[in-house]
Design a protein around this motif. Structure first.
Motif, PDB file in Angstrom:
ATOM      1  N   ASP A 164      24.174   1.876  10.145  1.00 10.89           N
ATOM      2  CA  ASP A 164      24.294   3.131   9.411  1.00 10.89           C
ATOM      3  C   ASP A 164      22.952   3.385   8.719  1.00 10.89           C
ATOM      4  O   ASP A 164      22.065   2.535   8.777  1.00 10.89           O
ATOM      5  CB  ASP A 164      25.445   3.039   8.403  1.00 10.89           C
ATOM      6  N   PRO A 165      22.781   4.546   8.068  1.00  9.44           N
ATOM      7  CA  PRO A 165      21.455   4.863   7.511  1.00  9.44           C
ATOM      8  C   PRO A 165      20.889   3.777   6.574  1.00  9.44           C
ATOM      9  O   PRO A 165      19.705   3.456   6.646  1.00  9.44           O
ATOM     10  CB  PRO A 165      21.683   6.170   6.758  1.00  9.44           C
ATOM     11  N   ALA A 166      21.739   3.209   5.718  1.00  3.10           N
ATOM     12  CA  ALA A 166      21.235   2.217   4.766  1.00  3.10           C
ATOM     13  C   ALA A 166      20.809   0.938   5.494  1.00  3.10           C
ATOM     14  O   ALA A 166      19.803   0.321   5.138  1.00  3.10           O
ATOM     15  CB  ALA A 166      22.315   1.907   3.720  1.00  3.10           C
ATOM     16  N   VAL A 167      21.557   0.568   6.504  1.00  6.74           N
ATOM     17  CA  VAL A 167      21.194  -0.610   7.305  1.00  6.74           C
ATOM     18  C   VAL A 167      19.874  -0.345   8.036  1.00  6.74           C
ATOM     19  O   VAL A 167      18.994  -1.208   8.100  1.00  6.74           O
ATOM     20  CB  VAL A 167      22.327  -0.942   8.309  1.00  6.74           C
ATOM     21  N   ARG A 168      19.718   0.868   8.568  1.00  7.09           N
ATOM     22  CA  ARG A 168      18.493   1.197   9.313  1.00  7.09           C
ATOM     23  C   ARG A 168      17.253   1.214   8.410  1.00  7.09           C
ATOM     24  O   ARG A 168      16.142   1.053   8.879  1.00  7.09           O
ATOM     25  CB  ARG A 168      18.643   2.546  10.036  1.00  7.09           C
ATOM     26  N   GLN A 193      29.269  -3.308   4.979  1.00  4.18           N
ATOM     27  CA  GLN A 193      29.925  -2.237   5.732  1.00  4.18           C
ATOM     28  C   GLN A 193      30.390  -1.070   4.870  1.00  4.18           C
ATOM     29  O   GLN A 193      30.392   0.069   5.330  1.00  4.18           O
ATOM     30  CB  GLN A 193      31.133  -2.802   6.492  1.00  4.18           C
ATOM     31  N   SER A 241      32.105  -1.634  12.751  1.00 11.17           N
ATOM     32  CA  SER A 241      30.807  -2.278  12.524  1.00 11.17           C
ATOM     33  C   SER A 241      29.646  -1.491  13.098  1.00 11.17           C
ATOM     34  O   SER A 241      28.494  -1.727  12.737  1.00 11.17           O
ATOM     35  CB  SER A 241      30.809  -3.668  13.162  1.00 11.17           C
ATOM     36  N   ARG A 242      29.916  -0.566  14.012  1.00 15.81           N
ATOM     37  CA  ARG A 242      28.885   0.203  14.735  1.00 15.81           C
ATOM     38  C   ARG A 242      28.092  -0.664  15.698  1.00 15.81           C
ATOM     39  O   ARG A 242      27.136  -0.195  16.303  1.00 15.81           O
ATOM     40  CB  ARG A 242      27.909   0.940  13.795  1.00 15.81           C
ATOM     41  N   THR A 298      23.179  -6.765   0.298  1.00 17.40           N
ATOM     42  CA  THR A 298      22.584  -7.433   1.455  1.00 17.40           C
ATOM     43  C   THR A 298      21.076  -7.553   1.251  1.00 17.40           C
ATOM     44  O   THR A 298      20.295  -7.494   2.193  1.00 17.40           O
ATOM     45  CB  THR A 298      22.960  -6.673   2.747  1.00 17.40           C
ATOM     46  N   ILE A 338      21.467 -12.562   5.865  1.00 20.02           N
ATOM     47  CA  ILE A 338      22.102 -12.645   4.541  1.00 20.02           C
ATOM     48  C   ILE A 338      23.637 -12.651   4.652  1.00 20.02           C
ATOM     49  O   ILE A 338      24.287 -13.517   4.070  1.00 20.02           O
ATOM     50  CB  ILE A 338      21.554 -11.555   3.586  1.00 20.02           C
ATOM     51  N   PRO A 339      24.240 -11.724   5.438  1.00 22.83           N
ATOM     52  CA  PRO A 339      25.699 -11.827   5.602  1.00 22.83           C
ATOM     53  C   PRO A 339      26.139 -13.171   6.197  1.00 22.83           C
ATOM     54  O   PRO A 339      27.171 -13.718   5.805  1.00 22.83           O
ATOM     55  CB  PRO A 339      26.037 -10.679   6.565  1.00 22.83           C
ATOM     56  N   HIS A 364      19.526  -8.200   7.407  1.00 19.98           N
ATOM     57  CA  HIS A 364      20.854  -7.624   7.556  1.00 19.98           C
ATOM     58  C   HIS A 364      21.764  -8.365   8.521  1.00 19.98           C
ATOM     59  O   HIS A 364      22.920  -7.971   8.703  1.00 19.98           O
ATOM     60  CB  HIS A 364      20.749  -6.128   7.863  1.00 19.98           C
ATOM     61  N   SER A 389      18.490   5.064  16.303  1.00 23.70           N
ATOM     62  CA  SER A 389      19.254   5.931  15.397  1.00 23.70           C
ATOM     63  C   SER A 389      20.747   5.606  15.424  1.00 23.70           C
ATOM     64  O   SER A 389      21.508   6.094  14.597  1.00 23.70           O
ATOM     65  CB  SER A 389      19.041   7.405  15.757  1.00 23.70           C
ATOM     66  N   ALA A 414      17.962   4.811   0.643  1.00 25.25           N
ATOM     67  CA  ALA A 414      19.277   4.208   0.447  1.00 25.25           C
ATOM     68  C   ALA A 414      19.326   2.833   1.102  1.00 25.25           C
ATOM     69  O   ALA A 414      18.879   2.664   2.241  1.00 25.25           O
ATOM     70  CB  ALA A 414      20.356   5.104   1.037  1.00 25.25           C
ATOM     71  N   ALA A 415      19.868   1.860   0.376  1.00 25.12           N
ATOM     72  CA  ALA A 415      19.994   0.515   0.933  1.00 25.12           C
ATOM     73  C   ALA A 415      21.188  -0.178   0.289  1.00 25.12           C
ATOM     74  O   ALA A 415      21.636   0.213  -0.793  1.00 25.12           O
ATOM     75  CB  ALA A 415      18.720  -0.292   0.685  1.00 25.12           C
ATOM     76  N   ARG A 451      16.583  -1.050   6.283  1.00 25.70           N
ATOM     77  CA  ARG A 451      16.181  -2.428   6.009  1.00 25.70           C
ATOM     78  C   ARG A 451      15.979  -3.247   7.290  1.00 25.70           C
ATOM     79  O   ARG A 451      15.047  -4.036   7.377  1.00 25.70           O
ATOM     80  CB  ARG A 451      17.236  -3.139   5.134  1.00 25.70           C
TER      81      ARG A 451
END
Lengths: 266, 164
Positions: A100-104, B44, A181-182, B61, A35-36, A32, A96, B56-57, A106
């Protein structure tokens, strides 16, 4: 994105061998950040070494007086782990708050720390808890690990395998996230383990994560919010960008440190 | 080129792709599952959210080869073809939780994931906090939050709301 070849080793030894042999090779964990960065062509590794097929790199356990977390452990696993919540709740809280949840789902702790982004959360936890970073070659105290923006003590063919976080008496992490971006505009991690007091700051320093010794000395006298009243960090050495000036960041370090101590002593 | 094989919406699929192929490109361009969107392409906005092995992912990415052998669910796989909508989809329709609709597939995939992780009784704060990875440019989120609260309740009673 530039072209690359990918490899999926099944042991750390194989991965280290590939890192040593292949030119312009990069490790891929959750991907994460990498890749970006590759999409923007800011990175163009010729070889990608995927860590996901290596057994034993993820997991959370208590060993003696330490909480041990595998390098491939994903943020969500740390955030929701009952073992982490019980032993170092501030670390679960920090995880936590990443992305965000999806980033967490992976992203991994090893990837975050190896990358040492100046606005990442985990470097503050490592430095703020006095973690030991265990690689395939040696054990690196966190005080010797972070060397500046995206720079670490890791050698070119060195791979983080796990983290040892000493259990502490009190700890808290308070973060002022960039609303888009958090990432931490500023984040402060404080901990107390006997007479060992640590205050680690991410997001603010122009050279990456750092400890505030003046705050630590003040907290050694008494671990309370009042000990930090009136204390500030020098503006010189703070980073400054469109998200916040150096003065603003210096101010936030003081505010968030007091909030973190308040949370740790609540 | 590299061979990839995975399960998408219950069906085994294979492909021969450039290693640079992202999961979202594999879904859209190779499998023609265009319900999953590319919004920001910088992880984002959340328009590309799918479920990888039930979590969820962001498919923009993730390389397709990283999910070799995994179980992927996209918005097309939430409900049976020609059957009733998934309760979360129905809740978005009922509550008018979309305007242009671009973010909707990702919103719904994230919403279902929130319910799996946080349960069927969600307060507004929880929903808003959990939606941090999904951006909507139109609605101001108000009806999305209402829809997710309603969808979460409806999922409790629905046989379609099983975990992945």
């Amino acid at each position: 994105m530039y072209e690359f070849k990918f490899h999926r080793p099944t042991t750390v030894r194989q991965a280290a061998g590939l890192l040593a042999r292949q030119e312009e090779a990069k490790l891929l964990a959750g991907g994460h950040t990498l890749i970006p960065t590759m999409k923007l062509r800011l990175a163009g590794p010729k070889h990608i070494i995927d860590m996901s097929q290596i057994e034993g790199l993820s997991g959370i356990e208590v060993k003696g007086r330490s909480l041990v977390i595998g390098a491939f452990t994903r943020h969500d696993e740390v955030a929701t782990s009952s073992i982490v919540k019980e032993n170092i709740p501030a670390l679960a809280e920090l995880a936590s708050l990443i992305g965000d949840p999806a980033v967490r789902h992976r992203g991994t702790i090893g990837g975050s720390v190896a990358n040492n982004d100046p606005n990442a959360d985990y470097p503050a936890a490592c430095l703020g808890l006095g973690a030991t970073i265990v690689t395939n070659k040696r054990r690196i105290p966190s005080d010797d690990f972070f060397k500046g923006l995206f720079e670490t003590a890791l050698e070119p063919d060195e791979i983080i395998v796990r983290f040892q976080f000493p259990k502490v008496n009190k700890a808290a992490y308070v973060k002022f996230p960039n609303p888009a971006s958090r990432f931490a505009l500023v984040g402060v991690f404080v901990s107390k383990r006997g007479s060992d007091i640590r205050v680690a700051v991410t997001g603010a320093g122009s050279n990456g994560v750092f400890r505030v010794t003046a705050f630590e000395e003040a907290l050694k006298k008494r671990f309370g919010v009042k000990s930090l009243e009136g204390l500030t960090v020098p503006v010189d050495g703070m980073s400054s960008d469109i998200h916040g000036s150096a003065e603003y960041r210096a101010h936030l370090v003081g505010v968030l440190a007091r909030r973190a101590v308040a949370a740790a002593t609540a | 080129m590299t061979a990839v094989a995975m399960t998408v919406n219950g069906k085994a699929v294979t492909g021969d792709v450039d290693p640079r192929t992202l999961l979202v490109q594999f879904l859209r361009e190779h499998l023609r599952l265009t319900g999953t969107h590319v919004g920001c392409d910088t992880s984002q906005c959340g328009a590309c959210v799918v479920h990888i092995d039930g979590k969820a992912a962001k498919s923009c990415t993730t390389f397709a080869w990283q999910v070799q052998g995994a179980n992927i669910t996209t918005i097309e796989g939430l409900a049976e073809p020609n059957g009733p909508l998934h309760p979360m989809q129905e809740a978005f329709r009922e509550n008018h939780a979309l305007q242009c609709g671009y973010c909707t597939p990702g919103m719904i995939m994230s919403a279902v994931d929130i319910v799996w992780r946080k349960g069927n009784d969600l307060d507004e704060n929880t929903i808003r906090h959990e939606l941090e990875g999904n951006i909507c440019r139109c609605t101001g989120y108000h009806n999305i939050v209402k829809a997710i609260a309603a969808g979460a309740k409806a999922m409790e009673k629905s046989p379609m709301a099983k975990t992945a």
